[in-house]
Motif scaffolding. Sequence first.
Motif, PDB file in Angstrom:
ATOM      1  N   ASN C 141     -76.762 -15.430  46.554  1.00 18.38           N
ATOM      2  CA  ASN C 141     -77.190 -16.099  45.331  1.00 18.38           C
ATOM      3  C   ASN C 141     -78.692 -16.326  45.310  1.00 18.38           C
ATOM      4  O   ASN C 141     -79.327 -16.245  44.253  1.00 18.38           O
ATOM      5  N   THR C 142     -79.271 -16.627  46.485  1.00 17.70           N
ATOM      6  CA  THR C 142     -80.726 -16.785  46.558  1.00 17.70           C
ATOM      7  C   THR C 142     -81.415 -15.479  46.182  1.00 17.70           C
ATOM      8  O   THR C 142     -82.367 -15.464  45.389  1.00 17.70           O
ATOM      9  N   VAL C 143     -80.906 -14.383  46.739  1.00 15.74           N
ATOM     10  CA  VAL C 143     -81.474 -13.071  46.414  1.00 15.74           C
ATOM     11  C   VAL C 143     -81.347 -12.803  44.912  1.00 15.74           C
ATOM     12  O   VAL C 143     -82.278 -12.317  44.266  1.00 15.74           O
ATOM     13  N   ILE C 144     -80.183 -13.151  44.350  1.00 11.50           N
ATOM     14  CA  ILE C 144     -79.968 -12.901  42.916  1.00 11.50           C
ATOM     15  C   ILE C 144     -80.965 -13.699  42.082  1.00 11.50           C
ATOM     16  O   ILE C 144     -81.589 -13.165  41.147  1.00 11.50           O
ATOM     17  N   LEU C 145     -81.162 -14.969  42.422  1.00 17.31           N
ATOM     18  CA  LEU C 145     -82.072 -15.784  41.613  1.00 17.31           C
ATOM     19  C   LEU C 145     -83.508 -15.290  41.747  1.00 17.31           C
ATOM     20  O   LEU C 145     -84.246 -15.213  40.759  1.00 17.31           O
ATOM     21  N   LEU C 146     -83.932 -14.949  42.975  1.00 17.11           N
ATOM     22  CA  LEU C 146     -85.292 -14.439  43.148  1.00 17.11           C
ATOM     23  C   LEU C 146     -85.461 -13.126  42.380  1.00 17.11           C
ATOM     24  O   LEU C 146     -86.494 -12.891  41.751  1.00 17.11           O
ATOM     25  N   SER C 147     -84.426 -12.274  42.407  1.00 16.82           N
ATOM     26  CA  SER C 147     -84.491 -11.014  41.668  1.00 16.82           C
ATOM     27  C   SER C 147     -84.625 -11.270  40.170  1.00 16.82           C
ATOM     28  O   SER C 147     -85.383 -10.593  39.474  1.00 16.82           O
ATOM     29  N   SER C 148     -83.875 -12.263  39.685  1.00 11.88           N
ATOM     30  CA  SER C 148     -83.939 -12.543  38.255  1.00 11.88           C
ATOM     31  C   SER C 148     -85.344 -13.008  37.878  1.00 11.88           C
ATOM     32  O   SER C 148     -85.802 -12.751  36.761  1.00 11.88           O
ATOM     33  N   GLY C 149     -86.041 -13.680  38.819  1.00  9.04           N
ATOM     34  CA  GLY C 149     -87.440 -14.036  38.554  1.00  9.04           C
ATOM     35  C   GLY C 149     -88.295 -12.796  38.361  1.00  9.04           C
ATOM     36  O   GLY C 149     -89.182 -12.757  37.512  1.00  9.04           O
ATOM     37  N   ALA C 150     -88.012 -11.743  39.161  1.00 14.63           N
ATOM     38  CA  ALA C 150     -88.775 -10.494  39.022  1.00 14.63           C
ATOM     39  C   ALA C 150     -88.458  -9.802  37.703  1.00 14.63           C
ATOM     40  O   ALA C 150     -89.358  -9.374  36.974  1.00 14.63           O
ATOM     41  N   THR C 151     -87.162  -9.725  37.346  1.00 17.33           N
ATOM     42  CA  THR C 151     -86.807  -8.986  36.126  1.00 17.33           C
ATOM     43  C   THR C 151     -87.323  -9.698  34.883  1.00 17.33           C
ATOM     44  O   THR C 151     -87.746  -9.045  33.929  1.00 17.33           O
ATOM     45  N   ILE C 152     -87.320 -11.048  34.899  1.00 21.28           N
ATOM     46  CA  ILE C 152     -87.783 -11.735  33.687  1.00 21.28           C
ATOM     47  C   ILE C 152     -89.292 -11.557  33.548  1.00 21.28           C
ATOM     48  O   ILE C 152     -89.819 -11.482  32.434  1.00 21.28           O
ATOM     49  N   THR C 153     -90.013 -11.464  34.694  1.00 18.98           N
ATOM     50  CA  THR C 153     -91.451 -11.212  34.602  1.00 18.98           C
ATOM     51  C   THR C 153     -91.698  -9.823  34.019  1.00 18.98           C
ATOM     52  O   THR C 153     -92.595  -9.624  33.190  1.00 18.98           O
ATOM     53  N   TYR C 154     -90.881  -8.863  34.440  1.00 26.33           N
ATOM     54  CA  TYR C 154     -90.967  -7.515  33.861  1.00 26.33           C
ATOM     55  C   TYR C 154     -90.764  -7.578  32.350  1.00 26.33           C
ATOM     56  O   TYR C 154     -91.561  -7.009  31.575  1.00 26.33           O
ATOM     57  N   GLY C 155     -89.715  -8.290  31.919  1.00 31.76           N
ATOM     58  CA  GLY C 155     -89.455  -8.396  30.489  1.00 31.76           C
ATOM     59  C   GLY C 155     -90.591  -9.060  29.736  1.00 31.76           C
ATOM     60  O   GLY C 155     -91.036  -8.582  28.689  1.00 31.76           O
ATOM     61  N   HIS C 156     -91.112 -10.154  30.301  1.00 28.60           N
ATOM     62  CA  HIS C 156     -92.170 -10.911  29.629  1.00 28.60           C
ATOM     63  C   HIS C 156     -93.442 -10.082  29.490  1.00 28.60           C
ATOM     64  O   HIS C 156     -94.019  -9.975  28.417  1.00 28.60           O
ATOM     65  N   HIS C 157     -93.865  -9.472  30.607  1.00 30.21           N
ATOM     66  CA  HIS C 157     -95.109  -8.704  30.559  1.00 30.21           C
ATOM     67  C   HIS C 157     -94.967  -7.466  29.675  1.00 30.21           C
ATOM     68  O   HIS C 157     -95.925  -7.044  29.035  1.00 30.21           O
ATOM     69  N   SER C 158     -93.755  -6.906  29.638  1.00 28.47           N
ATOM     70  CA  SER C 158     -93.537  -5.773  28.732  1.00 28.47           C
ATOM     71  C   SER C 158     -93.694  -6.220  27.294  1.00 28.47           C
ATOM     72  O   SER C 158     -94.286  -5.513  26.472  1.00 28.47           O
ATOM     73  N   LEU C 159     -93.169  -7.404  26.976  1.00 32.27           N
ATOM     74  CA  LEU C 159     -93.293  -7.908  25.602  1.00 32.27           C
ATOM     75  C   LEU C 159     -94.763  -8.094  25.246  1.00 32.27           C
ATOM     76  O   LEU C 159     -95.215  -7.707  24.164  1.00 32.27           O
ATOM     77  N   ILE C 160     -95.526  -8.672  26.178  1.00 32.70           N
ATOM     78  CA  ILE C 160     -96.951  -8.899  25.908  1.00 32.70           C
ATOM     79  C   ILE C 160     -97.657  -7.560  25.707  1.00 32.70           C
ATOM     80  O   ILE C 160     -98.503  -7.410  24.827  1.00 32.70           O
ATOM     81  N   HIS C 161     -97.256  -6.572  26.517  1.00 31.39           N
ATOM     82  CA  HIS C 161     -97.913  -5.271  26.392  1.00 31.39           C
ATOM     83  C   HIS C 161     -97.472  -4.532  25.138  1.00 31.39           C
ATOM     84  O   HIS C 161     -98.136  -3.606  24.683  1.00 31.39           O
ATOM     85  N   GLY C 162     -96.347  -4.942  24.548  1.00 25.69           N
ATOM     86  CA  GLY C 162     -95.867  -4.284  23.343  1.00 25.69           C
ATOM     87  C   GLY C 162     -94.799  -3.241  23.620  1.00 25.69           C
ATOM     88  O   GLY C 162     -94.557  -2.366  22.808  1.00 25.69           O
ATOM     89  N   ASP C 163     -94.169  -3.327  24.799  1.00 28.00           N
ATOM     90  CA  ASP C 163     -93.129  -2.371  25.172  1.00 28.00           C
ATOM     91  C   ASP C 163     -91.771  -3.009  24.907  1.00 28.00           C
ATOM     92  O   ASP C 163     -91.261  -3.802  25.697  1.00 28.00           O
ATOM     93  N   ARG C 164     -91.190  -2.655  23.753  1.00 26.69           N
ATOM     94  CA  ARG C 164     -89.948  -3.303  23.325  1.00 26.69           C
ATOM     95  C   ARG C 164     -88.792  -3.032  24.283  1.00 26.69           C
ATOM     96  O   ARG C 164     -88.034  -3.922  24.636  1.00 26.69           O
ATOM     97  N   LYS C 165     -88.688  -1.774  24.729  1.00 23.30           N
ATOM     98  CA  LYS C 165     -87.578  -1.432  25.619  1.00 23.30           C
ATOM     99  C   LYS C 165     -87.660  -2.220  26.920  1.00 23.30           C
ATOM    100  O   LYS C 165     -86.661  -2.744  27.402  1.00 23.30           O
ATOM    101  N   GLY C 166     -88.862  -2.264  27.496  1.00 20.99           N
ATOM    102  CA  GLY C 166     -89.033  -3.003  28.740  1.00 20.99           C
ATOM    103  C   GLY C 166     -88.668  -4.467  28.562  1.00 20.99           C
ATOM    104  O   GLY C 166     -87.997  -5.057  29.410  1.00 20.99           O
ATOM    105  N   ALA C 167     -89.103  -5.037  27.430  1.00 21.68           N
ATOM    106  CA  ALA C 167     -88.800  -6.447  27.177  1.00 21.68           C
ATOM    107  C   ALA C 167     -87.295  -6.662  27.106  1.00 21.68           C
ATOM    108  O   ALA C 167     -86.752  -7.612  27.684  1.00 21.68           O
ATOM    109  N   LEU C 168     -86.605  -5.748  26.408  1.00 18.30           N
ATOM    110  CA  LEU C 168     -85.147  -5.893  26.281  1.00 18.30           C
ATOM    111  C   LEU C 168     -84.460  -5.698  27.626  1.00 18.30           C
ATOM    112  O   LEU C 168     -83.637  -6.521  28.040  1.00 18.30           O
ATOM    113  N   TYR C 169     -84.833  -4.613  28.360  1.00 17.70           N
ATOM    114  CA  TYR C 169     -84.174  -4.346  29.645  1.00 17.70           C
ATOM    115  C   TYR C 169     -84.390  -5.503  30.617  1.00 17.70           C
ATOM    116  O   TYR C 169     -83.455  -5.946  31.282  1.00 17.70           O
TER     117      TYR C 169
END
Lengths: 186, 129, 269
Positions: C141-169
């Motif tokens: 569960n610790t690994v899962i939560l830390l991973s989710s921190g990485a994926t949400i950062t990917y989504g957020h930065h993609s949104l800022i960059h204007g990459d809709r697919k990345g933000a959604l994924y």
Amino acid sequence: MFLQRSAVALARRAAVAPALRRTLATTAVRRNQVPERKFKSLSEVKTDEDLIGPGAQPGTVPTDLEQATGLERLEILGKTEGVDVFDMRPLDASRKGTLDNPIPVRGVGQEQYAGCTGYPADSHIVVWLRMTRDDPIERCPECGSVYKYNYVGPEDDGHHHHHHVEPEYPEPKTWADYLKPEYKWA
Amino acid sequence: MFPQRQLLRAAPRFSAQLRAQAQRRLASTETENSFVRERRHVKEHAKATAELWRKISLYAVPPAMILAGINAYNLWNEHWEHWSHLPPLEERVEYPYQNIRTRNFPWGDGDKTLFWNEKVNYHNKDKAT
Amino acid sequence: MTNLIRSNFQDHPFHLVSPSPWPLFTSISLLNLATSAALSMHNFNNGYILTILSLILVISSMSFWFRDVISEGTFLGNHTLAVQKGLNIGIILFIVSEALFFLAIFWAFFHSAMAPSVELGGQWPPLGIEPVNPFELPLLNTVILLSSGATITYGHHSLIHGDRKGALYGTIATVLLAIIFTVFQGIEYNVSSFTISDGAFGTCFFFGTGFHGFHVIIGTIFLSVALWRVFDYHLTDNHHVGLEGGILYWHFVDVVWLFLYIAVYYWGS
């Protein structure tokens, strides 16, 4: 009302299933051919109805210039063009206002309040001064700084007849009314 | 609609801004103000960071989860293997601080906590200790 | 733009909210919830029916209220930069208050765990209680939560960059990881050999992890709403206060889990 309706319509239009159209291999080519959609710049904005963007292209992340509406759009348009539309800077506090050279207070309403904190700024607690279009000069009772209302709004109410708003009750008389009018701000 | 007088009445500060804008436009089309520049920088910066986090999400997250999953799976099996060698629930000592009941729970038969599992939980109502 | 035209619009950037029934609705629903929950806990007849009804009321009030906030922010353009700043400060203050709430929970845990009373046999974990193995599901569960921190950062930065697919994924991956975490916690609770009624150990364990799980569910809903708003073109590359609030909240939940894992699962077993 109109703004609300058109804003919802805009969002609907933007939200219609966009992904399918972009799966073609020619997408990149086609996208480059789409002309940049126009939106009104700050100088073209006249009413609420102008404060609406073209919306995002399907499959892209909208930008503020494409999608912001209303007051937010006004602010973004202003910032993009280097105009601070809200002008939240404090009043001029580089000097103490005098009757000959009062501190101007810009406003668009029938009346305007200004908070005086003395000169230099924050040398006394805020004293709120009320100025009207008919009686634009006010003097801070704490430090004596003079402010003058600088009305920049519409000249009339749009009905081509000048009409003067009667106060609900007359201004109370002061000793200035019996001696000299200029004693009012003494 | 907009008489000349009205336009001249524009407050110095506001109109000065508008004037400055006009001059800047005439001077150069490439100059952008700090607001636009900052937003552009944020957007460009996000490209690299989004790529970094995409790589982490794709290449670091699944292996870590698989390793942690295998480990959890092995320990899970070990745990139940160990559990099967323990004496049955009824014969284990139940201390006074276990299964404290001051009143009935409002659900079920009033004796079982939420997440009660017959296989691992047992309430010895006449405990000796 | 002349001053004349400028006077067509509000002079200041702040949002003077229009009259709304939702603050009153929310207050009354919360009063109902607190009252009926107290009644249920004291075994009043059918108290739990009232509790469930109140919970539905609270959730409905919140939904209607947030629907209005979304309309004001996305469609009416009331959320200027100053308003966005205020909303962000509100979220941060809320998270600070939540952090202090968890501080109290940890205080209760350490109070019992660092000096176990004689009634618990003077040891932690007390005799007869088999604690959860921290290297089994909790580590996953610790690994899962830390991973989710990485994926949400990917989504957020993609949104800022204007990459809709990345933000959604990125956001979809995060919500999925969040749901997996909740499922594993449910399994963990189900096979736990001790319960919330097993003395100070059980109480502190389920008090801390239970409220954390509750916050995970809230964070999952928070991020799901943000995901829907990315999908529906509400959020722009610069204006996405809802998503940022959800991300901030998610990181907070993540950090609370790390403390729980170290203190309650590892040190406390």
